[in-house]
Enzyme design. Structure first.
Site, PDB file in Angstrom:
ATOM      1  N   VAL A  63       0.832  -1.200   0.000  1.00 36.56           N
ATOM      2  CA  VAL A  63       0.000   0.000   0.000  1.00 36.56           C
ATOM      3  C   VAL A  63       0.869   1.253   0.000  1.00 36.56           C
ATOM      4  O   VAL A  63       0.596   2.213  -0.726  1.00 36.56           O
ATOM      5  CB  VAL A  63      -0.995  -0.008   1.186  1.00 36.56           C
ATOM      6  CG1 VAL A  63      -1.802   1.280   1.228  1.00 36.56           C
ATOM      7  CG2 VAL A  63      -1.929  -1.209   1.074  1.00 36.56           C
ATOM      8  N   CYS A  64       1.932   1.256   0.789  1.00 37.56           N
ATOM      9  CA  CYS A  64       2.834   2.417   0.823  1.00 37.56           C
ATOM     10  C   CYS A  64       3.506   2.604  -0.535  1.00 37.56           C
ATOM     11  O   CYS A  64       3.678   3.737  -1.001  1.00 37.56           O
ATOM     12  CB  CYS A  64       3.889   2.241   1.908  1.00 37.56           C
ATOM     13  SG  CYS A  64       3.192   2.086   3.577  1.00 37.56           S
ATOM     14  N   ASP A  65       3.864   1.514  -1.162  1.00 38.09           N
ATOM     15  CA  ASP A  65       4.455   1.546  -2.499  1.00 38.09           C
ATOM     16  C   ASP A  65       3.475   2.181  -3.490  1.00 38.09           C
ATOM     17  O   ASP A  65       3.831   3.121  -4.204  1.00 38.09           O
ATOM     18  CB  ASP A  65       4.812   0.108  -2.914  1.00 38.09           C
ATOM     19  CG  ASP A  65       5.397   0.017  -4.303  1.00 38.09           C
ATOM     20  OD1 ASP A  65       6.627  -0.137  -4.425  1.00 38.09           O
ATOM     21  OD2 ASP A  65       4.623   0.073  -5.285  1.00 38.09           O
TER      22      ASP A  65
END
Length: 171
Positions: A63-65
Site C-alpha cells: 500500500v505504501c508503495d
C-alpha cells in the site's frame, strides 16, 4: 507525552498514536528528519510552497508503495508550486534504493528513524511499533495546515481525490 487510542487500526486491531491531533488551521509543527543522503530536512524546506506530507509505515509494503507511486505521478502534474514529501521510519538507504527501483523522482522521501520527530509532532507515531500511521497533511505556502487525513485503517490507501482537491484550492 500525549497518547491517543482508537484513532487507527491495523487489520482491525486498534493502535495507540503518540502525539497531538493536528487539525486544519493550526500552524504546521516543525520536525527534523533526514533525506536519502542523511542531510537534515525540516519544515523550513517547504516554505513558500504548498506541501503534501504523506506519512507511511514503510515503503517496502504494497500500500505504501502504491501510494508513493501515485503521489509521484500527481506531483508531476501539480508542478513546481507543490512539494511532496513521503515520511517513513525506513532507513534513508532503503528509501534511496526503493526510489531508484520504483523510478520515483517527483516525491522526496525522508526518514524519521532518528528521533521520531515528525511522528511525535504530527501525532502519527504508532506506540510500541515505532512506525508511522498512514496520514496526509496538506500545508499551505505560509506554513499553516490546510487539510488532514488520518487513514482509519493503516492497510488502506488514502482518499487521493480529497487530498488533491485540498491542494488545488491553495494554488
Amino acid at each position: 507525552m500525549i497518547k491517543r487510542d482508537n484513532v487507527v487500526t491495523f487489520m482491525g486491531n486498534p493502535l495507540t498514536l503518540v502525539g497531538p491531533e493536528i487539525t486544519p488551521g493550526m500552524a504546521a509543527p516543525d520536525f527534523s528528519v533526514v533525506d536519502n543522503d542523511l542531510g537534515p530536512v525540516s519544515l523550513a524546506a517547504l516554505k513558500g510552497k504548498v506541501a503534501i506530507i504523506s506519512a507511511v509505515p514503510s515503503l517496502d509494503t504494497p500500500v505504501c508503495d502504491m501510494e508513493t507511486r501515485r503521489f509521484n505521478q500527481e506531483a508531476q502534474a501539480l508542478g513546481d508550486k507543490v512539494k511532496v514529501l513521503t515520511v517513513s521510519m525506513d532507513l534513508p538507504f532503503a528509501q534511496k534504493r526503493w526510489c531508484g527501483n520504483a523510478g520515483v523522482a517527483n516525491v522526496q522521501t525522508v526518514s524519521d528513524y532518528q528521533a521520531a520527530s515528525f511522528g511525535q509532532a504530527y501525532g502519527v507515531l504508532i506506540d510500541g511499533l515505532r512506525l508511522l500511521a498512514r496520514a496526509i497533511f496538506v500545508v499551505d505556502a505560509a506554513g499553516k495546515v490546510a487539510y488532514v487525513q488520518v487513514v482509519p485503517e493503516v492497510t488502506h490507501e488514502p482518499d487521493y481525490a480529497a487530498v488533491l482537491d485540498a491542494v488545488k484550492k491553495l494554488l
